[in-house]
Design an enzyme around this catalytic site. Structure first.
Site, PDB file in Angstrom:
ATOM      1  N   SER A 210       0.848  -1.191   0.000  1.00 21.63           N
ATOM      2  CA  SER A 210       0.000   0.000   0.000  1.00 21.63           C
ATOM      3  C   SER A 210       0.884   1.243   0.000  1.00 21.63           C
ATOM      4  O   SER A 210       1.653   1.449  -0.943  1.00 21.63           O
ATOM      5  CB  SER A 210      -0.971  -0.030   1.182  1.00 21.63           C
ATOM      6  OG  SER A 210      -1.999   0.914   1.010  1.00 21.63           O
ATOM      7  N   ASP A 278     -18.141 -16.281 -11.523  1.00 13.66           N
ATOM      8  CA  ASP A 278     -17.351 -17.221 -10.726  1.00 13.66           C
ATOM      9  C   ASP A 278     -16.884 -18.419 -11.548  1.00 13.66           C
ATOM     10  O   ASP A 278     -15.729 -18.847 -11.456  1.00 13.66           O
ATOM     11  CB  ASP A 278     -18.180 -17.681  -9.520  1.00 13.66           C
ATOM     12  CG  ASP A 278     -17.423 -18.623  -8.592  1.00 13.66           C
ATOM     13  OD1 ASP A 278     -16.213 -18.817  -8.794  1.00 13.66           O
ATOM     14  OD2 ASP A 278     -18.052 -19.165  -7.661  1.00 13.66           O
ATOM     15  N   ASP A 281     -13.728 -19.388 -14.949  1.00 11.65           N
ATOM     16  CA  ASP A 281     -12.395 -20.007 -14.923  1.00 11.65           C
ATOM     17  C   ASP A 281     -12.489 -21.515 -14.786  1.00 11.65           C
ATOM     18  O   ASP A 281     -11.476 -22.190 -14.599  1.00 11.65           O
ATOM     19  CB  ASP A 281     -11.565 -19.434 -13.773  1.00 11.65           C
ATOM     20  CG  ASP A 281     -12.170 -19.725 -12.404  1.00 11.65           C
ATOM     21  OD1 ASP A 281     -13.356 -20.127 -12.348  1.00 11.65           O
ATOM     22  OD2 ASP A 281     -11.459 -19.563 -11.397  1.00 11.65           O
ATOM     23  N   ASP A 285     -15.658 -21.557  -7.090  1.00 12.73           N
ATOM     24  CA  ASP A 285     -14.885 -21.498  -5.849  1.00 12.73           C
ATOM     25  C   ASP A 285     -15.001 -20.159  -5.126  1.00 12.73           C
ATOM     26  O   ASP A 285     -14.258 -19.891  -4.190  1.00 12.73           O
ATOM     27  CB  ASP A 285     -13.411 -21.797  -6.138  1.00 12.73           C
ATOM     28  CG  ASP A 285     -12.813 -20.870  -7.190  1.00 12.73           C
ATOM     29  OD1 ASP A 285     -13.541 -19.978  -7.687  1.00 12.73           O
ATOM     30  OD2 ASP A 285     -11.623 -21.032  -7.523  1.00 12.73           O
ATOM     31  N   ASP A 448      -8.919  -5.543  -5.331  1.00 16.76           N
ATOM     32  CA  ASP A 448      -8.550  -4.473  -4.396  1.00 16.76           C
ATOM     33  C   ASP A 448      -9.545  -3.327  -4.486  1.00 16.76           C
ATOM     34  O   ASP A 448      -9.821  -2.803  -5.567  1.00 16.76           O
ATOM     35  CB  ASP A 448      -7.137  -3.974  -4.710  1.00 16.76           C
ATOM     36  CG  ASP A 448      -6.518  -3.173  -3.572  1.00 16.76           C
ATOM     37  OD1 ASP A 448      -7.256  -2.409  -2.916  1.00 16.76           O
ATOM     38  OD2 ASP A 448      -5.314  -3.292  -3.352  1.00 16.76           O
ATOM     39  N   HIS A 486      -7.778  -5.532  -0.415  1.00 15.62           N
ATOM     40  CA  HIS A 486      -6.686  -4.800   0.218  1.00 15.62           C
ATOM     41  C   HIS A 486      -6.457  -5.349   1.620  1.00 15.62           C
ATOM     42  O   HIS A 486      -6.790  -4.736   2.622  1.00 15.62           O
ATOM     43  CB  HIS A 486      -7.000  -3.306   0.268  1.00 15.62           C
ATOM     44  CG  HIS A 486      -5.790  -2.432   0.348  1.00 15.62           C
ATOM     45  ND1 HIS A 486      -4.956  -2.202  -0.745  1.00 15.62           N
ATOM     46  CD2 HIS A 486      -5.246  -1.731   1.364  1.00 15.62           C
ATOM     47  CE1 HIS A 486      -3.975  -1.402  -0.388  1.00 15.62           C
ATOM     48  NE2 HIS A 486      -4.127  -1.104   0.881  1.00 15.62           N
TER      49      HIS A 486
END
Length: 556
Positions: A210, A278, A281, A285, A448, A486
């Site tokens: 950060s 979701d 891919d 999960d 983030d 974050h």
């Protein structure tokens, strides 16, 4: 004449040689500190207490440094979890003016030293001394100090928690926070390390996330001769940009009628995104891994969230005003003027690709803006942007940030540009750092909600444009982590980046795909491959979903 530094490296700045000579003269003038190097560390440690380091030992202007305490911490001392003895030194670096707060620093010198030093960055607006005694964030191994690293950190030159920006009223404190504290602490500590062990470190590393990530990029850009390797995670590179975007976001939430979005609706946005993305891919999960494919469904997701004639409800659809707030965050900030290094805005967030905005660092939880916004009530980005405007830009505690338009700053434009030069790490000229063989590892969460992952990707792309992909691959590794926010998220990676960096610097073993273990409470222990950007983990179609071996790094 150029002198040779650590490992026989050539140091181009002759001032380094001058400072080294100054250190010798300083030691000569302090017989107690010039005792034989063979003396036990415990004896040398005690001698540091009360010592004064002259300004000449520090490259940037200071009034010198004062060592406040120096004591050995025993291996069995209460609270010592390092597994061995170490010398703990605390000190202060004095400013040039009496109104400038000291830079407080801590230094830890292990009895069993591995010849390496690690400077550790801070977070938010800093204000608290980084002790350097603990485990690195998201690292599974022992603390660096326990591994034999000399560790050190500081408070960046002011006292207060990471949300306070009041020090922005003091010019020298702003410069310290922006970059100077890093160099001042480095130089003071380097003299102490050299005296304690009789030699300087063979390797000097920096690690932070950060604000600490911004600091990592800062030292490469401003002080490339001082560091061999950097870990800079979730870096707040475009510090002014993210603060201005926070103000724009706050205006959308609290100055535009109906712009506030209740937490229940924010949760609905997140769950709708998961329902659509979701499985893209190959794995259900709870992680949006294929962000690029998810982005192709963005228009569909937005329309499914829009009230579109339906009566607005508190938890199942968003009004146009509420969607406008989310689009501010998605689109980022475009400025009609240039900040330092030709920056003209701030990249947007993955709002409809897995970012979760209901936590402490998300959007506001209260529909009214507090006189002094807080993270929980009014959102992290707005609260931080509000403080930045009050104390750094307008320098007026009563300034109303909701009346400020970042795109038309008026009389504050020159101050914004100057601040972006002082506090920011958007300079892509890493020529000297690359030439010296410096290495960089950056990890950033694709979800983030505080620092845009797309800003980090944009900086990486700018490096490729400047140096070419081969040269960038020769010194940098970028890992973008699906589901990671974050410090929280659907997937929180634990991975030993320090060992990866040290092996790269010391042995030339460049890191490729790494394995990260999830430390999120609900899914603790599952693993995923940590793929080099732009690759992402895709389920192979067979095997345990909780094992990294069941995934491959795929092209988006």
């Amino acid at each position: 004449m150029r002198s040779r530094g650590r490992r026989g490296r050539v140091i181009g700045d002759s001032r380094a040689a001058i400072r080294f000579l100054g250190a010798i003269l300083w030691l000569a003038a302090h017989p107690a500190l010039a005792a034989p190097n063979e003396a036990p560390l415990a004896l040398r440690c005690a001698e540091f207490a009360g010592a004064v380091l002259p300004p000449e030992l520090i490259a940037l202007p200071t009034a010198g440094a004062q060592i406040e305490s120096a004591a050995m911490i025993g291996a069995t001392a209460p609270g010592n979890q390092q597994g061995g003895e170490y010398c703990r030194i605390t000190g202060r670096i004095k400013g040039l003016t009496p109104t400038t707060p000291d830079i407080r620093f801590d230094l830890n010198l292990p009895r069993r030293w591995n010849g390496r030093a690690l400077q550790i960055g801070g977070g938010g607006y800093n204000g608290v001394v980084v002790s350097g005694t603990g485990v690195m964030p998201f690292s599974p191994n022992r603390a660096p100090l326990a591994q034999g690293y000399a560790t050190f950190g500081d408070d960046s030159g002011h006292v207060g928690d990471s949300s306070l920006a009041v020090f922005g009223l003091v010019d020298e404190a702003v410069v310290n926070f922006g970059y100077a504290h890093l160099k001042k602490t480095h130089d003071a500590v380097l003299a102490l390390i050299a005296r304690a062990y009789g030699r300087p470190p063979q390797r000097m590393y920096f690690a932070g996330g950060s604000t600490g990530g911004r600091e990592g990029y800062t030292v490469m850009q401003r002080y490339p001769d001082d560091y061999d390797g950097v870990i800079a995670n979730s870096p707040a590179l475009n510090f002014s940009g993210v603060r201005l975007l926070g103000v724009k976001l706050g205006r959308a939430e609290y100055a535009a009628p109906g712009g506030f979005i209740p937490p229940l609706l924010l949760e609905h946005v997140y769950q709708r995104t998961l329902a659509v993305c979701d499985r893209l891919d190959g794995a259900a999960d709870g992680i949006v891994s294929d962000v690029a494919a998810c982005r192709e469904h963005e228009a569909e997701i937005i329309e499914s969230l829009r009230c579109a004639g339906r009566a607005p409800s508190h938890d199942d659809c968003l009004t146009d005003a509420q969607l406008s707030t989310l689009l501010v965050m998605r689109d980022g900030l475009s400025l009609p003027y240039k900040l330092a290094w030709d920056v003209t805005g701030y990249s947007g967030y993955n709002i409809f690709q897995g970012a979760h905005l209901t936590g402490m660092l998300g959007l506001g939880h209260q529909p009214e803006r507090l006189p002094m916004p807080t993270f929980f009530a009014n959102g992290y980005l707005f609260a931080q942007g509000d403080g930045y405007l009050r104390y750094f830009v307008a320098r007026d505690a009563s300034f109303d940030s909701l009346r400020f338009d970042p795109q038309h700053p008026g009389k504050y434009r020159a101050q914004l540009i100057a601040l972006s030069q002082t506090i920011g790490a958007m300079n892509t000229d890493l020529t000297r750092y690359i030439e010296r063989g410096g290495k960089l590892i950056t990890l950033h969460g694709l979800a983030d909600e505080v620092i845009s992952p797309n800003q980090t990707i944009a900086y990486y792309d700018a490096l490729v444009d400047r140096f070419g992909s081969d040269q960038v691959n020769g010194f940098m590794r970028l890992y973008m982590v699906p589901g990671f926010q974050h410090g929280s998220g659907a997937f929180i990676p634990s991975v030993d980046l320090l060992s990866a960096l040290d092996n790269w610097v010391t042995h030339g073993a460049s890191p490729e795909t790494l394995t990260a273990v999830d430390i999120a409470a609900a899914t603790n222990g599952r693993s995923r491959p940590l793929c080099r950007y732009p690759l992402f983990p895709r389920y192979s179609g067979k095997g345990n979903l909780n094992l990294a071996s069941s995934f491959v790094c795929a092209e988006p």
